[in-house]
Design a protein around this motif. Structure first.
Motif, PDB file in Angstrom:
ATOM      1  N   GLY A 261       0.813  -1.209   0.000  1.00  0.00           N
ATOM      2  CA  GLY A 261       0.000   0.000   0.000  1.00  0.00           C
ATOM      3  C   GLY A 261       0.848   1.261   0.000  1.00  0.00           C
ATOM      4  O   GLY A 261       0.507   2.256  -0.675  1.00  0.00           O
ATOM      5  N   ARG A 264       2.130   1.682  -3.520  1.00  0.00           N
ATOM      6  CA  ARG A 264       1.063   2.146  -4.424  1.00  0.00           C
ATOM      7  C   ARG A 264       0.763   3.630  -4.215  1.00  0.00           C
ATOM      8  O   ARG A 264       0.607   4.394  -5.175  1.00  0.00           O
ATOM      9  N   GLU A 265       0.684   4.037  -2.982  1.00  0.00           N
ATOM     10  CA  GLU A 265       0.416   5.443  -2.680  1.00  0.00           C
ATOM     11  C   GLU A 265       1.498   6.350  -3.232  1.00  0.00           C
ATOM     12  O   GLU A 265       1.213   7.426  -3.785  1.00  0.00           O
ATOM     13  N   THR A 266       2.740   5.925  -3.133  1.00  0.00           N
ATOM     14  CA  THR A 266       3.868   6.734  -3.643  1.00  0.00           C
ATOM     15  C   THR A 266       3.822   6.862  -5.152  1.00  0.00           C
ATOM     16  O   THR A 266       4.025   7.951  -5.701  1.00  0.00           O
ATOM     17  N   GLU A 268       1.172   6.391  -7.257  1.00  0.00           N
ATOM     18  CA  GLU A 268      -0.019   7.081  -7.746  1.00  0.00           C
ATOM     19  C   GLU A 268       0.022   8.581  -7.487  1.00  0.00           C
ATOM     20  O   GLU A 268      -0.735   9.339  -8.093  1.00  0.00           O
ATOM     21  N   ALA A 269       0.911   9.014  -6.624  1.00  0.00           N
ATOM     22  CA  ALA A 269       1.046  10.452  -6.359  1.00  0.00           C
ATOM     23  C   ALA A 269       1.800  11.177  -7.463  1.00  0.00           C
ATOM     24  O   ALA A 269       1.810  12.415  -7.502  1.00  0.00           O
TER      25      ALA A 269
END
Length: 359
Positions: A261, A264-266, A268-269
């Protein structure tokens, strides 16, 4: 004798007049082209391309009009004048083709319209080839005593021998036409051929020239180039990026579950990026490995490297904040002391155990 002097003076005067007129007109139209542009440059180029030899032939022919020449000489003289006119017309037609290509190239970006430039250059070459062939046939047709039909028939037989002797050159010629028509790459494309890579600068009749990343020019035979496996990066719509990271075995279970997670967060930013997946891939000798895949929505290499650098820096910071340690190869050595009474008290054994991860 008087007529010969008159003819000589007339021919010399006409030649000097034509040369002066050529110089004056060329200078005038080139000067106008620098100020106003348009077709003045073309007119200046055509005037400048007027052949001195052709002008001399015309001057001598004009001077000969005051003489009474024998019929055979007059016939040959007329043929020479016609041939000179054909050659001069071919020179002007070739200049028109060159001017048209140069003008189009100056108004368009080759990097953006490389396919059009490749096609136009090929059409320019074919136009010149047709021009030369037509001019040669017209010249031969105007030579007294030469029968063009008989000559063409003999050329058909001799052409077979010529084709066998020039088969390598002809192979490159047809490969060049194949490149132009099929367009596996065009001028401005970045391609990789075996271990060589660079940007296509020129597609010629026999060879293609590529400018490598280190600056030197690579020259490939067209036939050999088409036989190779070519990777065209200019036509890549998006770039798939696959990489993996490893963390130490001492990482708690809850933190391992959070890592996909966080990744993914990194990703998608970031802009111009499409996340695909991030998984706990498996157990390695010194690490718990995670495999990540994402897409950069551009073929630009510098943009890809900027995005990859940003992602790496962000992951490094997030892992440090979460107290998650990256793994690196380690080896743990266990020293075992033998039990009393075995007789090995003075010779402790050194047993190498299994590898384990340690930050």
């Amino acid at each position: 004798m008087e007529r010969w002097l008159i003819a000589f003076a007339l021919a010399l005067g006409i030649l000097i007049t034509l040369r002066v007129l050529e110089a004056v007109l060329a200078h005038r139209y080139f000067k106008k082209d620098q100020v106003q542009g348009g077709l003045y440059g073309l007119i200046g180029s055509l005037v400048e391309k007027a052949s001195t030899v052709v002008m001399a032939i015309l001057a001598v022919f004009a001077g000969s009009l005051v003489l009474e020449l024998p019929a055979p000489v007059d016939k040959w003289f007329s043929a020479v004048v016609i041939i000179a006119f054909i050659i001069q017309t071919a020179i002007w037609a070739n200049e028109l083709i060159v001017f048209a290509l140069r003008r189009y190239q100056s108004k368009h970006d080759i990097r953006e319209e490389g396919d059009r430039m490749t096609t136009l250059r090929a059409l320019g070459f074919l136009g010149k080839l047709v021009l030369i062939a037509v001019a040669a046939l017209l010249v031969l047709d105007n030579i007294p005593g030469v029968k063009i039909t008989t000559l063409l028939a003999s050329l058909g037989i001799g052409g077979i021998a010529v084709a066998i002797a020039l088969q390598n050159i002809l192979a490159d010629l047809f490969a060049s036409l194949s490149i132009v028509l099929d367009k596996p790459f065009v001028i401005g494309d970045f391609i990789v051929v075996d271990v060589f890579s660079g940007t296509v600068e020129y597609i010629g009749l026999k060879s293609t020239r590529i400018r490598s990343l280190s600056g030197e020019q690579l020259i490939f035979s067209n036939n050999d180039l088409l036989k190779s496996r070519i990777r065209n990066f200019k036509r890549m719509a998006e770039r798939r990026v696959l990489f993996s990271i490893g963390v130490v075995y001492q990482t708690p279970h809850e933190k391992i579950k959070r890592i996909p997670g966080m990744i993914r967060e990194t990703i998608e930013a970031q802009d111009n990026v499409r996340f695909d997946r991030a998984h706990f891939q498996g157990y390695a000798d010194s690490a718990l490995n995670f495999e990540i895949v994402y897409y950069v929505l551009s073929a630009e290499y510098n943009l890809y490297m900027d995005i990859r650098q940003t992602i790496n820096l962000e992951l490094f910071k997030k892992f440090a904040d979460a107290d998650i340690s990256f793994a690196y190869p380690t080896r743990t050595v266990h020293l075992q002391t033998p039990a009393e009474g075995t007789g090995l008290e003075q010779t402790p054994s050194l047993t190498e155990g299994a590898e384990s991860d340690r930050p």
